[in-house]
Motif scaffolding. Sequence first.
Motif, PDB file in Angstrom:
ATOM      1  N   ASP A  65      47.316  18.950  43.173  1.00  0.00           N
ATOM      2  CA  ASP A  65      47.329  17.499  42.751  1.00  0.00           C
ATOM      3  C   ASP A  65      46.698  17.463  41.229  1.00  0.00           C
ATOM      4  O   ASP A  65      46.076  18.187  40.776  1.00  0.00           O
ATOM      5  N   PRO A 108      46.299  14.334  47.794  1.00  0.00           N
ATOM      6  CA  PRO A 108      46.663  15.553  48.454  1.00  0.00           C
ATOM      7  C   PRO A 108      45.220  16.301  48.972  1.00  0.00           C
ATOM      8  O   PRO A 108      44.620  16.746  49.945  1.00  0.00           O
ATOM      9  N   ALA A 138      50.429  12.296  51.786  1.00  0.00           N
ATOM     10  CA  ALA A 138      50.159  12.941  50.289  1.00  0.00           C
ATOM     11  C   ALA A 138      50.960  14.346  50.320  1.00  0.00           C
ATOM     12  O   ALA A 138      50.739  15.076  51.273  1.00  0.00           O
ATOM     13  N   PRO A 193      51.338  18.107  48.347  1.00  0.00           N
ATOM     14  CA  PRO A 193      51.000  19.039  47.579  1.00  0.00           C
ATOM     15  C   PRO A 193      52.120  19.326  46.570  1.00  0.00           C
ATOM     16  O   PRO A 193      53.321  19.599  46.963  1.00  0.00           O
ATOM     17  N   LYS A 234      41.475  17.870  54.857  1.00  0.00           N
ATOM     18  CA  LYS A 234      42.693  18.114  55.498  1.00  0.00           C
ATOM     19  C   LYS A 234      42.515  18.604  56.696  1.00  0.00           C
ATOM     20  O   LYS A 234      43.422  18.668  57.485  1.00  0.00           O
TER      21      LYS A 234
END
Length: 484
Positions: A30, A47, A54, A56, A95
């Motif tokens: 990102d 990201p 989002a 990558p 994440k």
Amino acid sequence: MATAAPQTQYETVIGLEVHVQLKTDSKLFDPSPNAFGDEPNININTPCLGLPGALPVLNERAVEYAIKLGLALNCNIAEVTKFDRKQYFYPDLPKGYQISQYDYPICEHGNMVLSNGRKVRILRAHLEEDAGKLVHAGAVGLAGSDYSLVDLNRAGAPLVEIVSEPDIRSAEEAREYMQQIRNIVRYLDVCDGNLEEGSMRCDANVSIRLVGATEYGTKTEIKNMNSFRSVQRAIESEVARQTELIESGGRVTQESRLWDEATQTTKTMRSKEEAHDYRYFPDPDLRPLAISREQVDHIRQTLPELPHQRFERLVKGFGLTEYDAGVMVEFKEMGDFFELASEHTDNYKALSNWIQGDITGYLKANKLSIFETKLTPTALAELVHLVDKGTISSAMAKKLLPDLLAEGGAPEKLVAEKGLVQITDDGAIRAVIQKVMDANPKNVEDYRGGKDKLFGFFVGQVMKETKGSANPEMVNSLVKEMLG
Ligand code: ADP
Ligand code: MG
């Protein structure tokens, strides 16, 4: 340290996993800035925060840097490489997975040769993103802290993880391997190689086995070393612990251990995960990446001179000792300064001595790097030349150096201004010696009567009388002659 067990009975086996943080402007997937030391949680973007939707986007520069590094480590560069998700849960990983590379790493099958000739094979070097950073309040580590803060500035920063085969055989070799990688990344300018700031990190896998055994012993993985010294110490301490354990009939448990700088020992951290614990699978948001041979060739052609190549050139071409060459390679700017100065004088040994002696002392005291002083490489060469010609003594040159470093200017001019020219005139020196002898008849008598120790007295008086400007070798031989 275990002294009970004879260490020679066992062989140490080490494999290192070295993380190198790439010096790109933005993160691996990102556009947020990849910067160290900023206010927490400002260099973030969708990201790396793992926000829904989002996507990558791979940083091309990071790929280029990884290829550079792979080539410098004699690796094969993959024609096709891909990215995988490595799942685990931790507060520094929003994440819930890290994008890494599993079965198709960008670089494979390299090697590095240590100074004792041992070749350490490199299994792979792959790209992956970094996690954020946890700051534990009220304690040094997690244990005993009141609460923890999360700084996601580092989340998503590009890393290359370099995994060695278990070919390293001592803590000392592990340290050198790390130092060589640090030199390489600095020469390539892909990472600043700063262990203290964490831009280079290392996990050490350590096991021992009986000398002559063909199977490896059970390994532990040590984390949390942030200097070359701690890498070496941690391994030494772990080897001692494992030796003691085995000698007393115990067995090594496969686990991750944390190096504790305060107690200089390793402590159990957690049992080691297996690859299947991570549920690796290809990241569906990133397509496999094809790397053309043209691009690899192009990068190969633009590689700078590497540390080991420079080392060889300094030893063979300039006749420096391995020690001196090693310092010049490690401190690249010193080597650059040396090479620039070497265009103006052939006395390489003297140049090297000045740089590594008095100049280094000055740099340390003033917290400067060599190109930040007023001394130019040409001026240093001229200083060496003035000593070699006998215009000034090396003692005078030493006195001039701080001025040259602080104020700059040409040594020859400075010598004239200060009236520092060395007395090499035979008659002039004899006259001073005669004066000293006339003033000290008793000492002359005693010396002639066998009191050899007085020789130094006469030399000292002559040097004092001439304010240190008489040529010392001439004073020595003339005093001997006139007193004898
Ligand atoms: P893991 O799956 O536990 O991470 P890997 O096979 O991926 O283990 O190896 C990780 C690192 O450990 C590599 O650098 C490798 O060279 C090293 N290693 C593997 N086996 C041993 C061993 N028995 N002793 C020391 N290091 C080892
Ligand atoms: Mg591993």
